[in-house]
Design a protein around this motif. Structure first.
Motif, PDB file in Angstrom:
ATOM      1  N   TRP A  35       0.975  27.218  39.814  1.00 21.06           N
ATOM      2  CA  TRP A  35       1.030  25.821  39.398  1.00 21.06           C
ATOM      3  C   TRP A  35       0.339  24.926  40.411  1.00 21.06           C
ATOM      4  O   TRP A  35       0.489  25.080  41.618  1.00 21.06           O
ATOM      5  N   PHE A  39       1.927  19.756  38.780  1.00 19.69           N
ATOM      6  CA  PHE A  39       3.186  20.278  38.244  1.00 19.69           C
ATOM      7  C   PHE A  39       4.241  20.536  39.322  1.00 19.69           C
ATOM      8  O   PHE A  39       5.428  20.511  39.032  1.00 19.69           O
ATOM      9  N   THR A  40       3.825  20.813  40.546  1.00 19.47           N
ATOM     10  CA  THR A  40       4.788  21.163  41.596  1.00 19.47           C
ATOM     11  C   THR A  40       5.178  19.979  42.459  1.00 19.47           C
ATOM     12  O   THR A  40       6.195  20.004  43.151  1.00 19.47           O
ATOM     13  N   ARG A 126       4.999  19.429  33.053  1.00 16.80           N
ATOM     14  CA  ARG A 126       5.038  20.805  32.562  1.00 16.80           C
ATOM     15  C   ARG A 126       5.714  20.867  31.191  1.00 16.80           C
ATOM     16  O   ARG A 126       5.231  21.528  30.271  1.00 16.80           O
TER      17      ARG A 126
END
Length: 304
Positions: A35, A39-40, A126
């Motif tokens: 990712w 997204f992280t 996500r």
């Protein structure tokens, strides 16, 4: 026109597709996706150098200074650099990093922006990205069921799911970063593969109504042979453009170009072997595609 027996190899194609799907799903379960920052969560830093920036030197400098996991890519020109950091950094730490880069390079370095993406935002992206793909597949199924017939809708959606899973599996296996640009590429792959499938489906429907005595397998083979030239020309020209983007477009759009490269290749395959294979497996026939005759139409034709 020479008719190619595509469906004569449909069982081999089904086994091959099953192996691709299992391999992709296995990698997604075991390795998962790499990712990206979108997204992280993390920090995005944009800096501008007075002279050309050496990306390898910048990576080495940041690693020595304790900025673990920093991703350094060119941004627009060879003087603009985008640095992605996996953790959150304050403005003071950003200024300290800027001084470190300036001392190591010996040229003026200008801090353009610092943006922080929280993990909560990453989780929402996500979730919304996954919902976007599911919504796209659902709308595709409704459109094709209305435009053609339900069996065609099932075949098209199975082909699209096949393309998405294989492309995701490819990214999981090779460990390429999955960010919003790659998600956008996946949605573009759905559109491209759908367009190819609709062209083939339209020709199958037309031939079912025209070749009344032909068997379904023969009709599908004729339709695929008739559209093969168009499919290959479209795919090859698209692949050439995407290859140029992957090789010369820079690191910022590399993942986007690779996702489309894989998606276009697997989408071309699926429009021939997956969607048509599902159609035959569901027992499509000319009765499914007959134009309904209005009551009393024959009597009206007989009237002077």
């Amino acid at each position: 026109m020479r008719v190619i027996d595509f469906m004569g190899k449909r069982r081999i194609a089904a086994v091959f597709s099953a192996l691709l799907i299992l391999t992709a799903l296995g990698s997604l379960v075991v390795k998962q996706l790499n990712w990206g920052l979108d997204f992280t969560g993390g920090t995005l830093v944009e800096v501008h150098y007075a002279d050309s920036a050496n990306l390898n030197e910048i990576r080495s400098t940041l690693a020595d200074a304790g900025y673990a996991g920093a991703i350094v890519v060119s941004f627009g020109t060879d003087k603009d650099v985008l640095i992605r950091l996996p953790d959150g950094y304050s403005d003071a730490q950003g200024t300290e990093m800027l001084q470190t880069l300036q001392a190591s390079s010996g040229v003026d370095v200008e801090l353009r922006r610092i943006e922080f993406v929280g993990p909560q935002v990453g989780d929402e992206l996500r979730e919304q990205g996954g919902l976007a793909m599911l919504l796209a597949l659902g709308l595709v199924m409704l459109y094709i069921a209305f435009r053609f017939q339900f069996k065609f809708a099932v075949g098209a959606v199975v082909a699209l799911i096949h393309d998405v899973i294989v492309t995701l599996g490819f990214f999981s296996i090779i460990g390429l970063e999955f960010d919003l640009t790659v998600l956008a590429a996946l949605l573009a792959v759905i559109g491209y593969s759908l367009n190819d499938t609709i062209v083939v489906s339209d020709r199958i429907r037309e031939n079912f109504r025209k070749l009344r005595r032909a068997e379904p397998l023969e009709v599908v083979n004729i339709s695929l042979s008739e559209t093969l030239g168009r499919t290959l020309v479209t795919s090859l020209t698209t692949l050439l453009v995407l290859l140029a983007l992957a090789l010369f477009g820079g690191e910022m759009i590399f993942g986007f170009a690779v996702a489309l490269l894989v998606g276009v290749m697997i989408g071309t395959y699926s429009s021939i072997y997956v969607a048509s294979n599902v159609l035959l497996s569901m027992g499509v026939s000319k009765e499914d595609l007959m134009i309904p005759i209005k009551e009393g139409a024959e009597q009206d034709d007989l009237m002077p």
